[in-house]
Design a protein around this motif. Structure first.
Motif, PDB file in Angstrom:
ATOM      1  N   ILE A  84       3.672   2.361  -0.008  1.00 34.28           N
ATOM      2  CA  ILE A  84       3.941   4.083   0.702  1.00 34.28           C
ATOM      3  C   ILE A  84       2.688   3.385   1.639  1.00 34.28           C
ATOM      4  CG2 ILE A  84       3.912   4.940   1.787  1.00 34.28           C
ATOM      5  CD1 ILE A  84       6.671   4.205   0.041  1.00 34.28           C
ATOM      6  N   TYR A 154      14.149   8.909   0.417  1.00 36.83           N
ATOM      7  CA  TYR A 154      12.854   9.633  -0.439  1.00 36.83           C
ATOM      8  C   TYR A 154      12.390  10.693  -0.184  1.00 36.83           C
ATOM      9  CZ  TYR A 154      10.378   4.960  -1.560  1.00 36.83           C
ATOM     10  OH  TYR A 154       9.458   3.920  -2.115  1.00 36.83           O
ATOM     11  N   THR A 157      15.124  13.046  -2.161  1.00 35.83           N
ATOM     12  CA  THR A 157      15.644  12.728  -3.168  1.00 35.83           C
ATOM     13  C   THR A 157      14.405  13.730  -4.856  1.00 35.83           C
ATOM     14  OG1 THR A 157      15.248  10.510  -3.202  1.00 35.83           O
ATOM     15  CG2 THR A 157      13.618  11.523  -5.670  1.00 35.83           C
ATOM     16  N   ILE A 177       7.504  14.190  -1.167  1.00 33.47           N
ATOM     17  CA  ILE A 177       8.071  12.913  -0.984  1.00 33.47           C
ATOM     18  C   ILE A 177       7.401  12.185  -1.625  1.00 33.47           C
ATOM     19  CG2 ILE A 177       8.932  11.949   0.849  1.00 33.47           C
ATOM     20  CD1 ILE A 177       9.936  14.675   1.952  1.00 33.47           C
ATOM     21  N   TRP A 178       6.006  12.450  -0.248  1.00 33.25           N
ATOM     22  CA  TRP A 178       4.664  11.211  -0.767  1.00 33.25           C
ATOM     23  C   TRP A 178       3.616  11.936  -1.928  1.00 33.25           C
ATOM     24  CZ3 TRP A 178       8.077   8.063   1.576  1.00 33.25           C
ATOM     25  CH2 TRP A 178       8.416   7.967   2.585  1.00 33.25           C
ATOM     26  N   MET A 308      12.574   7.483  -9.166  1.00 32.00           N
ATOM     27  CA  MET A 308      12.843   6.944  -8.021  1.00 32.00           C
ATOM     28  C   MET A 308      12.671   5.943  -7.293  1.00 32.00           C
ATOM     29  SD  MET A 308      10.991   9.497  -5.699  1.00 32.00           S
ATOM     30  CE  MET A 308      10.727   8.627  -4.259  1.00 32.00           C
ATOM     31  N   SER A 311      15.433   4.560  -4.321  1.00 33.27           N
ATOM     32  CA  SER A 311      14.854   5.066  -3.504  1.00 33.27           C
ATOM     33  C   SER A 311      13.751   3.693  -3.648  1.00 33.27           C
ATOM     34  CB  SER A 311      14.036   6.105  -2.926  1.00 33.27           C
ATOM     35  OG  SER A 311      14.528   7.340  -3.677  1.00 33.27           O
ATOM     36  N   ASN A 312      13.291   2.780  -4.090  1.00 34.80           N
ATOM     37  CA  ASN A 312      11.945   2.502  -4.858  1.00 34.80           C
ATOM     38  C   ASN A 312      12.694   1.022  -3.770  1.00 34.80           C
ATOM     39  OD1 ASN A 312       9.633   3.737  -4.569  1.00 34.80           O
ATOM     40  ND2 ASN A 312       9.663   4.013  -6.631  1.00 34.80           N
TER      41      ASN A 312
END
Length: 407
Positions: A84, A154, A157, A177-178, A308, A311-312
């Protein structure tokens, strides 16, 4: 309606999705410049606000990664957000580049109208044009789809995990999220919601900047490739035979003026392609340098983080599509410009007079030095570059996975 106006309308239509994305971050390449004060201020506020959000998000991610590198011996925790960080670094670089060069891009788009084909009489030319525009629309939609869908996966999730754990009766708390560091305690009630909203906005700005830059590149590169293919078609039609009634035989008509006209078009396309390459060289360098690391880190996270993983996986699809599009369209220009020499050879040059043959020979010699995009002049970008990026990604991944297994 003049041909120039028709050309601009068709070009602007092909840039509709790009314009939609760049408007979200405060500027446009095709909208009329506003002369009133309020719209100018609003655009600047939107741009600088977007830049600040993306900068703070990137800074928070880097701080988090550095802290994990210093305080944790876990490879997983350190690598968790590196892909990211790479994506946001590319987005931030592209955002600053396309905004700084927005007037250059606007001029390039307007100059393209002078070369744009608007005639509908030649069926072969119309077919080439429609085919290129159709494939361009598919490419634009596919690329935007991967990025936007990945972003919202993302974003959603943490919410899905929270709801799932609530349904299961397990302890649940809305996550983030991050992987970011904040100068305050983000677990507190008010700060928690503000952090979550900030991370949603940061992700959206990052995607808009990425899409705006990349869709502009693929659109302009596709148009140059189309014009080069149309030029090849004109060259192959040079030197057609005509009937001589006096001698009762067919002979090749003098096409020297047509050859000179084609040479001038070729020179304009070369100049236009070089200007476009100069405008995108910094962006291309950022892509080539960071793509291998992004792909490596996201594959590593897919193997180790089941929550994840979906999303990944979409991020992996977006990363592969993004660098693939760059190399595909750069290679398309390289191939199309190289094909000009083949088109000259396939024309009826042998039926022309010496003056025409000499002009065609000069054109063939010039076209043997094809157009190509570079990563800030360090290396040319073709599909071979794409394979090199994938090979490097796999090498980085095997090294990273070996280090992880040895811990």
């Amino acid at each position: 309606m003049s041909s120039n106006i028709i050309a601009k309308q068709e070009i602007y239509k092909s840039l509709k999705l790009c314009n939609f994305c760049t408007r979200k971050i405060g500027f446009s390449f095709i909208d009329e410049k506003s002369i009133s004060f309020v719209p100018k201020v609003l655009s600047l506020v939107l741009f600088f606000g977007s830049t600040l959000i993306l900068f703070l998000k990137l800074a928070g991610q880097m701080d988090y990664a550095i802290n994990k590198l210093v305080t944790s011996a876990s490879v997983v925790e350190f690598v968790a957000g590196l892909h990211i960080i790479g994506y946001d670094t590319m987005s931030f670089g592209k955002l600053l580049t396309i905004w700084y060069k927005k007037d250059i891009f606007r001029n390039l788009i307007n100059e393209l109208a002078d070369l744009w084909p608007t005639s509908s009489h030649d069926k072969d030319s119309v077919e080439i044009k429609q085919k290129k525009l159709s494939s361009l629309r598919i490419g634009q939609f596919s690329y935007a789809f991967w990025n936007i869908l990945g972003l919202w996966l993302y974003n959603l999730t943490p919410v899905v995990i929270y709801v799932y754990r609530k349904i299961q009766g397990a302890p649940a708390q809305l996550g983030y999220i991050w992987h970011l560091s904040y100068p305050f305690d983000k677990t507190q009630p008010v700060y928690h919601e503000l952090s979550f909203v900030f991370e949603i906005c940061g992700g959206m700005v990052s995607v808009w900047a990425m899409l705006g830059s990349d869709i502009l590149f693929m659109t302009m590169a596709s148009h140059i490739s189309m014009l080069l293919q149309l030029l090849q078609l004109k060259i192959r039609h040079l030197g057609t035979l005509e009937y001589d009634r006096h001698n009762d035989q067919y002979k090749c008509k003098d096409c020297y003026r047509d050859i000179i006209s084609v040479i001038k078009i070729h020179q304009k396309l070369i100049m236009y392609g070089n200007n476009l390459e100069d405008a995108f060289s910094v962006v291309n360098l950022i892509n080539v340098l960071l793509s291998s690391v992004d792909i490596c880190c996201v594959v590593f996270n897919i193997l180790l983080d089941p929550w994840m993983a979906m999303s990944n996986k979409f991020f992996l699809g977006a990363a592969l599509t993004q660098v693939g599009i760059l190399c595909w369209y750069a290679d398309d220009i390289f191939t199309s410009s190289s094909g000009v020499a083949n088109a000259v050879y396939e024309s009826s040059w042998y039926q022309n007079n010496i003056r025409c043959q000499r002009a065609l020979l000069v054109m063939m010699q010039r076209s043997q030095k094809p157009l190509y995009f570079t990563a800030l002049k360090f290396s040319s970008i073709t599909m071979s570059t794409y394979s090199s990026i994938l090979i490097n990604s796999y090498s980085y991944f095997t090294l990273l996975y070996t280090v992880y297994r040895s811990d």
